[in-house]
Design a protein around this motif. Structure first.
Motif, PDB file in Angstrom:
ATOM      1  N   ALA A 147       0.815  -1.228   0.000  1.00  0.00           N
ATOM      2  CA  ALA A 147       0.000   0.000   0.000  1.00  0.00           C
ATOM      3  C   ALA A 147       0.850   1.281   0.000  1.00  0.00           C
ATOM      4  CB  ALA A 147      -0.980  -0.025   1.166  1.00  0.00           C
ATOM      5  N   PRO A 148       1.848   1.423   0.898  1.00  0.00           N
ATOM      6  CA  PRO A 148       2.659   2.650   0.857  1.00  0.00           C
ATOM      7  C   PRO A 148       3.438   2.776  -0.458  1.00  0.00           C
ATOM      8  CG  PRO A 148       3.115   1.407   2.870  1.00  0.00           C
ATOM      9  CD  PRO A 148       2.274   0.539   2.002  1.00  0.00           C
ATOM     10  N   ALA A 149       3.893   1.639  -0.984  1.00  0.00           N
ATOM     11  CA  ALA A 149       4.648   1.670  -2.249  1.00  0.00           C
ATOM     12  C   ALA A 149       3.740   2.150  -3.382  1.00  0.00           C
ATOM     13  CB  ALA A 149       5.201   0.283  -2.559  1.00  0.00           C
ATOM     14  N   LEU A 150       2.494   1.658  -3.388  1.00  0.00           N
ATOM     15  CA  LEU A 150       1.538   2.082  -4.421  1.00  0.00           C
ATOM     16  C   LEU A 150       1.231   3.579  -4.292  1.00  0.00           C
ATOM     17  CD1 LEU A 150      -0.531   1.515  -6.668  1.00  0.00           C
ATOM     18  CD2 LEU A 150      -2.163   0.839  -4.903  1.00  0.00           C
ATOM     19  N   TYR A 151       1.039   4.020  -3.048  1.00  0.00           N
ATOM     20  CA  TYR A 151       0.716   5.432  -2.780  1.00  0.00           C
ATOM     21  C   TYR A 151       1.855   6.327  -3.303  1.00  0.00           C
ATOM     22  CZ  TYR A 151      -1.376   9.121   0.276  1.00  0.00           C
ATOM     23  OH  TYR A 151      -1.982  10.238   0.784  1.00  0.00           O
ATOM     24  N   PHE A 152       3.101   5.931  -2.999  1.00  0.00           N
ATOM     25  CA  PHE A 152       4.250   6.712  -3.459  1.00  0.00           C
ATOM     26  C   PHE A 152       4.380   6.641  -4.980  1.00  0.00           C
ATOM     27  CE2 PHE A 152       8.644   7.459  -4.588  1.00  0.00           C
ATOM     28  CZ  PHE A 152       8.941   8.609  -3.874  1.00  0.00           C
ATOM     29  N   ALA A 153       4.199   5.450  -5.522  1.00  0.00           N
ATOM     30  CA  ALA A 153       4.351   5.280  -6.975  1.00  0.00           C
ATOM     31  C   ALA A 153       3.334   6.149  -7.719  1.00  0.00           C
ATOM     32  CB  ALA A 153       4.162   3.812  -7.343  1.00  0.00           C
ATOM     33  N   LEU A 154       2.119   6.255  -7.176  1.00  0.00           N
ATOM     34  CA  LEU A 154       1.096   7.083  -7.832  1.00  0.00           C
ATOM     35  C   LEU A 154       1.521   8.555  -7.846  1.00  0.00           C
ATOM     36  CD1 LEU A 154      -2.110   5.389  -6.393  1.00  0.00           C
ATOM     37  CD2 LEU A 154      -1.347   5.376  -8.778  1.00  0.00           C
ATOM     38  N   ALA A 155       2.139   8.996  -6.742  1.00  0.00           N
ATOM     39  CA  ALA A 155       2.626  10.378  -6.690  1.00  0.00           C
ATOM     40  C   ALA A 155       3.710  10.583  -7.742  1.00  0.00           C
ATOM     41  CB  ALA A 155       3.163  10.690  -5.297  1.00  0.00           C
ATOM     42  N   ALA A 156       4.595   9.591  -7.877  1.00  0.00           N
ATOM     43  CA  ALA A 156       5.708   9.702  -8.828  1.00  0.00           C
ATOM     44  C   ALA A 156       5.205   9.680 -10.270  1.00  0.00           C
ATOM     45  CB  ALA A 156       6.701   8.560  -8.596  1.00  0.00           C
ATOM     46  N   VAL A 157       4.254   8.803 -10.558  1.00  0.00           N
ATOM     47  CA  VAL A 157       3.711   8.736 -11.924  1.00  0.00           C
ATOM     48  C   VAL A 157       2.944  10.027 -12.239  1.00  0.00           C
ATOM     49  CG1 VAL A 157       2.080   7.522 -13.427  1.00  0.00           C
ATOM     50  CG2 VAL A 157       3.606   6.221 -11.952  1.00  0.00           C
ATOM     51  N   ALA A 158       2.200  10.509 -11.256  1.00  0.00           N
ATOM     52  CA  ALA A 158       1.384  11.713 -11.488  1.00  0.00           C
ATOM     53  C   ALA A 158       2.260  12.918 -11.826  1.00  0.00           C
ATOM     54  CB  ALA A 158       0.530  12.003 -10.263  1.00  0.00           C
ATOM     55  N   ILE A 159       3.392  13.049 -11.139  1.00  0.00           N
ATOM     56  CA  ILE A 159       4.237  14.234 -11.373  1.00  0.00           C
ATOM     57  C   ILE A 159       4.977  14.124 -12.716  1.00  0.00           C
ATOM     58  CG2 ILE A 159       6.415  13.529 -10.288  1.00  0.00           C
ATOM     59  CD1 ILE A 159       6.467  16.278  -8.938  1.00  0.00           C
ATOM     60  N   SER A 160       4.998  12.925 -13.278  1.00  0.00           N
ATOM     61  CA  SER A 160       5.740  12.749 -14.533  1.00  0.00           C
ATOM     62  C   SER A 160       5.115  13.526 -15.697  1.00  0.00           C
ATOM     63  CB  SER A 160       5.836  11.264 -14.891  1.00  0.00           C
ATOM     64  OG  SER A 160       4.561  10.790 -15.270  1.00  0.00           O
ATOM     65  N   VAL A 161       3.841  13.916 -15.574  1.00  0.00           N
ATOM     66  CA  VAL A 161       3.208  14.661 -16.674  1.00  0.00           C
ATOM     67  C   VAL A 161       3.343  16.176 -16.495  1.00  0.00           C
ATOM     68  CG1 VAL A 161       1.545  12.828 -17.163  1.00  0.00           C
ATOM     69  CG2 VAL A 161       0.919  14.656 -15.571  1.00  0.00           C
TER      70      VAL A 161
ATOM     71  N   ALA B 193      -6.213   9.497 -13.371  1.00  0.00           N
ATOM     72  CA  ALA B 193      -6.175   8.058 -13.063  1.00  0.00           C
ATOM     73  C   ALA B 193      -5.379   7.820 -11.780  1.00  0.00           C
ATOM     74  CB  ALA B 193      -5.552   7.299 -14.230  1.00  0.00           C
ATOM     75  N   CYS B 194      -4.260   8.539 -11.647  1.00  0.00           N
ATOM     76  CA  CYS B 194      -3.419   8.371 -10.449  1.00  0.00           C
ATOM     77  C   CYS B 194      -4.177   8.810  -9.197  1.00  0.00           C
ATOM     78  CB  CYS B 194      -2.125   9.167 -10.573  1.00  0.00           C
ATOM     79  SG  CYS B 194      -0.989   8.459 -11.769  1.00  0.00           S
ATOM     80  N   GLU B 195      -4.846   9.965  -9.288  1.00  0.00           N
ATOM     81  CA  GLU B 195      -5.543  10.451  -8.089  1.00  0.00           C
ATOM     82  C   GLU B 195      -6.681   9.509  -7.713  1.00  0.00           C
ATOM     83  OE1 GLU B 195      -6.900  14.419  -9.281  1.00  0.00           O
ATOM     84  OE2 GLU B 195      -8.940  13.646  -9.342  1.00  0.00           O
TER      85      GLU B 195
ATOM     86  N   LEU C 255      -9.095  19.005  -3.046  1.00  0.00           N
ATOM     87  CA  LEU C 255      -8.666  17.681  -3.514  1.00  0.00           C
ATOM     88  C   LEU C 255      -7.286  17.358  -2.938  1.00  0.00           C
ATOM     89  CD1 LEU C 255      -8.954  15.210  -5.576  1.00  0.00           C
ATOM     90  CD2 LEU C 255      -7.324  16.528  -6.902  1.00  0.00           C
ATOM     91  N   GLY C 256      -6.407  18.374  -2.918  1.00  0.00           N
ATOM     92  CA  GLY C 256      -5.061  18.165  -2.367  1.00  0.00           C
ATOM     93  C   GLY C 256      -5.123  17.730  -0.914  1.00  0.00           C
ATOM     94  N   LEU C 257      -6.043  18.329  -0.142  1.00  0.00           N
ATOM     95  CA  LEU C 257      -6.205  17.932   1.256  1.00  0.00           C
ATOM     96  C   LEU C 257      -6.666  16.480   1.347  1.00  0.00           C
ATOM     97  CD1 LEU C 257      -7.970  21.166   2.565  1.00  0.00           C
ATOM     98  CD2 LEU C 257      -5.732  20.353   3.279  1.00  0.00           C
ATOM     99  N   SER C 258      -7.554  16.114   0.427  1.00  0.00           N
ATOM    100  CA  SER C 258      -8.074  14.743   0.434  1.00  0.00           C
ATOM    101  C   SER C 258      -6.992  13.739   0.005  1.00  0.00           C
ATOM    102  CB  SER C 258      -9.287  14.659  -0.496  1.00  0.00           C
ATOM    103  OG  SER C 258      -9.770  13.351  -0.558  1.00  0.00           O
ATOM    104  N   LEU C 259      -6.245  14.077  -1.053  1.00  0.00           N
ATOM    105  CA  LEU C 259      -5.217  13.156  -1.553  1.00  0.00           C
ATOM    106  C   LEU C 259      -4.096  12.938  -0.543  1.00  0.00           C
ATOM    107  CD1 LEU C 259      -4.655  14.286  -5.262  1.00  0.00           C
ATOM    108  CD2 LEU C 259      -5.798  12.225  -4.471  1.00  0.00           C
ATOM    109  N   SER C 260      -3.732  14.029   0.173  1.00  0.00           N
ATOM    110  CA  SER C 260      -2.601  13.909   1.099  1.00  0.00           C
ATOM    111  C   SER C 260      -3.074  13.694   2.542  1.00  0.00           C
ATOM    112  CB  SER C 260      -1.703  15.147   0.996  1.00  0.00           C
ATOM    113  OG  SER C 260      -2.430  16.297   1.330  1.00  0.00           O
ATOM    114  N   LEU C 261      -4.351  13.404   2.715  1.00  0.00           N
ATOM    115  CA  LEU C 261      -4.938  13.066   4.027  1.00  0.00           C
ATOM    116  C   LEU C 261      -4.636  14.144   5.070  1.00  0.00           C
ATOM    117  CD1 LEU C 261      -3.842   9.304   4.136  1.00  0.00           C
ATOM    118  CD2 LEU C 261      -5.743  10.305   2.891  1.00  0.00           C
ATOM    119  N   ARG C 262      -5.170  15.318   4.829  1.00  0.00           N
ATOM    120  CA  ARG C 262      -4.913  16.435   5.735  1.00  0.00           C
ATOM    121  C   ARG C 262      -6.197  17.115   6.200  1.00  0.00           C
ATOM    122  NH1 ARG C 262      -0.122  17.296   6.450  1.00  0.00           N
ATOM    123  NH2 ARG C 262       1.059  15.959   5.125  1.00  0.00           N
TER     124      ARG C 262
END
Lengths: 365, 301
Positions: B66-80, B101-103, B182-189
């Motif tokens: 789960a943490p690896a997937l969460y981090f990987a999604l952040a990394a893939v998302a920033i690639s665009v 898709a990542c979010e 959305l940022g608050l929701s994605l980063s659990l804040r």
């Protein structure tokens, strides 16, 4: 050598403490949370020190032992103004007249640097009850899921009391040492469907105000002490709403020697601006006209008086108020009551501590 | 080159975000702010020393993934996200679709984290997040489509270039505040943190300790950085700006969004999940429709 340097670097982080408060200790533990070198955490999994403060009931000792074993290694227990319940390597005792901060910092550093041994498990790492499931995964018996593996019944669908959506319901006990969510000593068994409470039953009452006084703290009838107590209650509610910085400001004011009414007003304004009152559903746990969770919260910050807490001349039981609420609402409701009211609403008699809530109430009222 | 810069952006940004989170918490609470820079790294070192605990019969594989997937999604998302003109890992024609898709998959990562522990609080955190996250993702899609309309393209680079005359935050004033939610929701804040909430004693991480918890916290911060870079590109003109190099502008604008998001987490209370869902479906979603309609009218020739 490198590991030692690394451990020394790590030991300067705020020490994560899981507080287990007995009678008369809550205010003292709240004061500890003001020290930036310490971090009072809400789950034993995040802690390295178990801080046990104040006198405990005999019936709570097993729960404390179970919490101890949930702390990750390296771990240690520090007993503050209470007799140690177990004799483990690394445990330390601090008397009531001393501030435990230095002892905590030293103990934490010694643990990380390997100068002090981590405490071993107190309980055997095995299920507390025998396997009673019928199949490999507990299935079998009634319907598909009638087994009771390790004494815990499998989740079964049952009628939902709120929206008719039938989910698996399960029963779990919360407390008596769940500092972020429940007052010290209070233990409740919930039957949940999702996060909606279907049934609640109080297993042990919170520690009483009478014992606070016996432990050397001011009686809640003292005006300053009552204001401080209400500020601490407001801080608990603000914590639950994820307004931790504002909660910290409330606790800091509660620990000042004099609390001026003007000093509370900015906190009330800040809470209102943050939507703290609006975040609580209107009429949540209304026990008398106008006396609901939101009004009680406002009164903790000096605005208004929630008024009577009787409905039809009868004090409502806590367990009656909770069914149908979401778990988050439940903790807001429980923490919206002052300790002496909560004791009257949670009448549980235990063998080792006869319930004296009503006597304490009379004194406080 | 673009890959290297993006990796640096994500990792250095995550470290800066950790410091910013500590600084904001100390500032709002009135704690001393001295020695704060080292504090997140000391805490990380402590978590590396601490034991990885487990629960009774967890879903061990998914709990680790789960943490690896969460981090990987952040990394893939920033690639665009283009760091400067021509410096982008994946300059896709449908860049914001990949971001979307990542979010959306963040819900899966957070749900797995809560589900796998086999414990009440993490499980309830997981359910709550799945319930509230869905509507937050829908809102963000409408907001991002609105941001894409002036560019007449779904490519993030094209969206940035279309902001040369005027930034989207001026064209579509509703877009950025809705996107920050959305940022608050994605980063659990703060007000959108239903997964790791205080009223669940930490929720999905209440049974997690040691290195596993460190991985989760790093993934949360990386998501915050990734979100900030996207928000800066979609609404604040990304790398566009005078005098300084493009990447410096993106860093400054991302930092601004990051600080606003962290501050919002401290300034607003979190209501109950059912009330938040009502608020999202009845107020925020129609607002995002309105924003999209206004953006559509503006984009008409």
């Amino acid at each position: 050598m490198a590991m030692k340097v690394f451990a020394k670097f790590a030991s300067a982080a705020p020490v994560p403490i899981y507080p287990a408060a007995g009678s008369g200790a809550e205010a003292a533990l709240d004061a500890l949370s003001l020290d930036p070198r310490l971090a009072l955490v809400s789950t034993p999994r995040h802690a390295s020190i178990l801080l046990v403060a104040g006198n405990l009931r005999d019936c709570d000792r097993d729960a404390l032992r179970r919490i101890h074993d949930q702390l990750p290694v390296p771990r240690a227990t520090l007993w503050w103004e209470t007799e140690p319940l177990w004799d483990a390597r690394g445990s330390q005792f601090v008397s009531a007249d001393k501030d435990p901060t230095d002892s905590i910092l030293k103990l934490h550093r010694a643990l990380l640097c390997g100068e002090s041994a981590s405490e071993d498990d107190l309980q055997p790492d095995e299920p507390s009850q025998p396997w009673r499931g019928k199949g490999e995964h507990g299935q079998g018996g009634e319907g598909m899921m009638g087994g009771a593996p390790y004494g815990r019944p499998m989740a079964m669908t049952s009628l939902d009391i709120r929206d008719g959506l039938q989910l698996d319901s399960y029963t779990a006990r919360f407390g008596p040492f769940l500092p972020a969510l429940l007052p010290p000593g209070l233990s409740i068994e919930f039957t949940l469907q999702g996060d909606v409470v279907q049934a609640a039953s109080v297993q042990s009452a919170p520690y009483s105000n009478r014992e606070h006084a016996a432990a050397g703290y001011r009686l809640a009838s003292n005006a300053r002490s009552m204001t401080a107590q209400r500020l601490r209650l407001a801080a608990r509610l603000l914590d639950l709403l994820d307004l931790r910085a504002l909660a910290h400001r409330c606790r800091r004011l509660a620990n000042q020697t004099t609390i001026k009414r003007e000093a509370i007003k900015p906190l009330l304004t800040a809470a209102r601006r943050a939507g703290a009152f609006a975040a609580i559903p209107p009429n949540l746990a209304e026990i008398a006209p106008g006396n609901n969770a939101r009004a009680r919260f406002r009164s903790f910050l000096g605005e208004g008086d929630p008024g009577a807490f009787h409905r039809h001349g009868r004090v409502l039981r806590l367990a009656e108020l909770l069914p149908g609420l979401e778990l988050g609402e439940v903790f807001l409701v429980i923490n919206s009551f002052e300790p002496h009211l909560l004791m009257r609403m949670s009448p549980v008699k235990t063998d080792d501590q006869p319930h004296k809530g009503d006597e304490a109430d009379e004194e406080n009222e | 080159m673009a890959v290297l810069f993006t990796i640096l952006f994500l990792f250095v940004g995550t470290a800066m975000a950790a410091v910013a989170v500590r600084a904001a918490a100390a500032m709002f609470a009135g704690f001393p702010t001295a020695k704060l820079i080292a504090m997140p790294f000391r805490e990380a070192a402590f978590l590396l020393i601490q034991q990885n605990t487990s629960t009774e019969r967890p879903d061990a594989l998914n709990w680790k993934l789960a943490p690896a997937l969460y981090f990987a999604l952040a990394a893939v998302a920033i690639s665009v996200v283009p760091l400067a003109k021509g410096i982008v890992v994946a300059d896709l024609q449908a860049g914001i679709v990949l971001w979307g898709a990542c979010e959306s998959l963040v819900v899966v990562a957070v749900f797995l984290q809560g589900w796998s522990a086999n414990s009440p609080f993490p499980l309830i955190g997981a359910y709550r997040y799945a319930a509230t996250g869905l509507s937050a993702m829908l809102i963000s899609m409408f907001v991002l489509i609105g941001a894409a309309l002036p560019a007449e393209s779904l490519s993030v680079s094209a969206i940035v270039e279309a902001q040369r005359p005027v930034w989207n935050v001026v064209r579509q004033p509703l877009g950025l505040p809705l996107f920050i939610m959305l940022g608050l929701s994605l980063s659990l804040r703060g007000p959108f943190n239903y997964a790791d909430a205080a009223d669940l004693a930490g929720g999905t991480v209440s049974e997690v300790s040691g290195p596993s918890r460190l991985c989760w916290e790093v993934a949360r911060l990386a998501t915050l950085v990734s979100f900030s870079a996207m928000a800066a590109s979609a609404f604040l003109g990304g790398y566009l700006g005078p005098v300084l190099p493009g990447i410096a502008w993106l860093i400054l604008k991302s930092l601004l969004i990051l600080i606003i998001t962290i501050a919002a987490g401290h300034l607003f209370a979190r209501t109950t999940p059912s009330r938040m869902m009502t608020f999202q479906w009845i107020v925020l979603l129609p607002l995002s429709f309105l924003g999209l309609a206004v953006a559509g009218l503006e984009a008409l020739p």
